[in-house]
Design an enzyme around this catalytic site. Sequence first.
Site, mmCIF file in Angstrom:
data_model
loop_
_atom_site.group_PDB
_atom_site.id
_atom_site.type_symbol
_atom_site.label_atom_id
_atom_site.label_comp_id
_atom_site.label_asym_id
_atom_site.label_seq_id
_atom_site.Cartn_x
_atom_site.Cartn_y
_atom_site.Cartn_z
ATOM 1 N N HIS A 184 31.390 56.117 -1.413
ATOM 2 C CA HIS A 184 32.447 55.523 -0.851
ATOM 3 C C HIS A 184 31.948 55.545 0.793
ATOM 4 O O HIS A 184 31.528 56.575 1.448
ATOM 5 C CB HIS A 184 33.920 56.230 -0.773
ATOM 6 C CG HIS A 184 34.319 56.015 -2.235
ATOM 7 N ND1 HIS A 184 35.214 57.214 -2.802
ATOM 8 C CD2 HIS A 184 34.655 54.994 -2.820
ATOM 9 C CE1 HIS A 184 35.398 56.740 -3.833
ATOM 10 N NE2 HIS A 184 35.294 55.362 -4.059
ATOM 11 N N GLU A 187 32.942 58.272 3.764
ATOM 12 C CA GLU A 187 32.795 59.556 3.649
ATOM 13 C C GLU A 187 31.578 60.201 3.775
ATOM 14 O O GLU A 187 30.862 60.492 3.406
ATOM 15 C CB GLU A 187 33.211 59.893 1.950
ATOM 16 C CG GLU A 187 34.271 59.426 1.582
ATOM 17 C CD GLU A 187 34.662 59.524 0.102
ATOM 18 O OE1 GLU A 187 33.804 60.019 -0.582
ATOM 19 O OE2 GLU A 187 35.624 58.756 -0.299
ATOM 20 N N ARG A 242 35.819 51.463 2.983
ATOM 21 C CA ARG A 242 35.536 52.128 1.610
ATOM 22 C C ARG A 242 34.822 51.823 0.543
ATOM 23 O O ARG A 242 33.926 52.505 0.033
ATOM 24 C CB ARG A 242 36.763 52.671 1.019
ATOM 25 C CG ARG A 242 36.958 53.333 -0.285
ATOM 26 C CD ARG A 242 38.218 53.306 -0.826
ATOM 27 N NE ARG A 242 38.348 53.597 -2.376
ATOM 28 C CZ ARG A 242 38.621 54.917 -2.784
ATOM 29 N NH1 ARG A 242 38.463 56.049 -2.090
ATOM 30 N NH2 ARG A 242 38.527 55.003 -4.114
ATOM 31 N N HIS A 312 31.710 63.577 -2.791
ATOM 32 C CA HIS A 312 32.540 62.598 -2.055
ATOM 33 C C HIS A 312 33.343 63.545 -0.965
ATOM 34 O O HIS A 312 33.100 64.758 -0.587
ATOM 35 C CB HIS A 312 33.560 62.292 -2.896
ATOM 36 C CG HIS A 312 33.162 61.419 -3.978
ATOM 37 N ND1 HIS A 312 33.545 60.164 -4.606
ATOM 38 C CD2 HIS A 312 32.159 61.744 -4.962
ATOM 39 C CE1 HIS A 312 33.151 59.851 -5.657
ATOM 40 N NE2 HIS A 312 32.211 60.407 -5.709
ATOM 41 N N GLU A 386 34.619 67.102 -3.941
ATOM 42 C CA GLU A 386 35.417 66.577 -2.825
ATOM 43 C C GLU A 386 35.095 67.446 -1.745
ATOM 44 O O GLU A 386 35.911 68.605 -1.788
ATOM 45 C CB GLU A 386 36.687 66.064 -3.167
ATOM 46 C CG GLU A 386 37.082 65.081 -4.211
ATOM 47 C CD GLU A 386 36.880 63.668 -3.640
ATOM 48 O OE1 GLU A 386 36.772 63.466 -2.666
ATOM 49 O OE2 GLU A 386 36.889 62.826 -4.703
#
Length: 453
Positions: A184, A187, A242, A312, A386
């Site tokens: 993405h 990020e 994104r 991510h 994440e």
Amino acid sequence: MNWWKRCVSILGIFSLFTHSFQAQYNGDQVLRLIPTDSEQVKFLNQLVEEEQIDLWRPQFPGGIQPQNEVHARIPASALGTVTGELKKRALQYNVLTQNIQDLLDSQIKSDDKQPFSARAHSYTKYHPMEEIYYWMEQMKESYKELVTQHLLGITYQKRPMYYLKISRKSDKPKKIIWMDCGIHAREWIAPAFCQWFVKEVLASYTADPKTDRFLQNIDFYILPVLNIDGYIYSWSTDRLWRKSMSPCKNTTCFGTDLNRNFDAKWCSVGASRNCCSITYCGSAPESEPEAKAVAGFLRSHLPDILCYLTIHSYGQLILTPYGYTNATVGNHEEMMRVGEKAANALEQKHGTKYKVGPSSWILYYSSGSSRDWAGDLGIDFSYTFELRDNGTYQFILPEDQIQTTCEETMAAVTTIIEHIYDKHFRNSAPTNVALWSGLLTSYLLNLHFANLL
């Protein structure tokens, strides 16, 4: 160095002085909302449909549930109307970010402090793609005995997708741990960690017996930026972009969510067939060249891949399969045990807390993710990280948090690698120790009896 790589390096030197975002977010706020019932959930869905709010967490309306936290960007033009309606409906909210543009401006200012140095790559700064290309070239040249650079594929906009292979020379076949970052575009902390991981492995392989032990039987494959086109767009045009950059038919919208484009119950839940959506799943599984390149590599290297790691942000989670169902993988209990151990190692570094579990349990339902696809493919360990944070800075994590984020993530990833190594190569080192111990014992006994005689 090839002529185009020379151009890339020259462009990189000037990039920090020239980049600015065309998309502006003056006065836009990020709110944390907690709907209490189905009526409030319905209202938030309506706001998304009318494009009065931009969902950041969860990433699609179907993920909004009563009592679950929702993060959303509210455009300045709609702020008064939206907050007024929230108050009227007694929907709980508070402001996470007062003005998004202030965060963006401070990040640009931080990035512009120092010019790019080809000789001293900074691992506590975010780097545009030109500099990451150059850094990969540096790694290959500086660590010729360990690092090779390979072409994985070509992006939609015809840019090369390179990965680095870290491998000790060996006559025996070795296993693989794969890591990709930056699927993405916005990020940025994810590619920063991929670079950090490479640095740490290369810096410690001679000094740290643990790293040297890993490299005896395992090769690391690292793709620093998967979504290269989108990442460049996030530097040049829209910091909060994104998706990828491929166009859609019969619409002015463009871009596919590459983490909805894998063949894991593709586009069944938590994804959209609307090209204008941030969770657009593409026209078909692996319709995007970037996803196809990664999937093709993983398929062609089975069963040698022991672990798939994809990095991510944000949310502070270690996710296991699956996102598209409540069902779990066959080794779910082991993956949870290892994930919890990794989260504990991470917390011990700087006190950051992570949750562990399948996306469908602790985050939201989604289909077409690379993590789930790798799990379906039969790769025993497939995790999504994440990274920081939990909502204060969202996708615009300041540079002064890069080092601490990378240090704690490195501790977690190393924990996972250690478990996998011990599981598959538990007897490698002990066998050698036993052999040498036996030889030494025999030698000492012979020496003892010789002295007696």
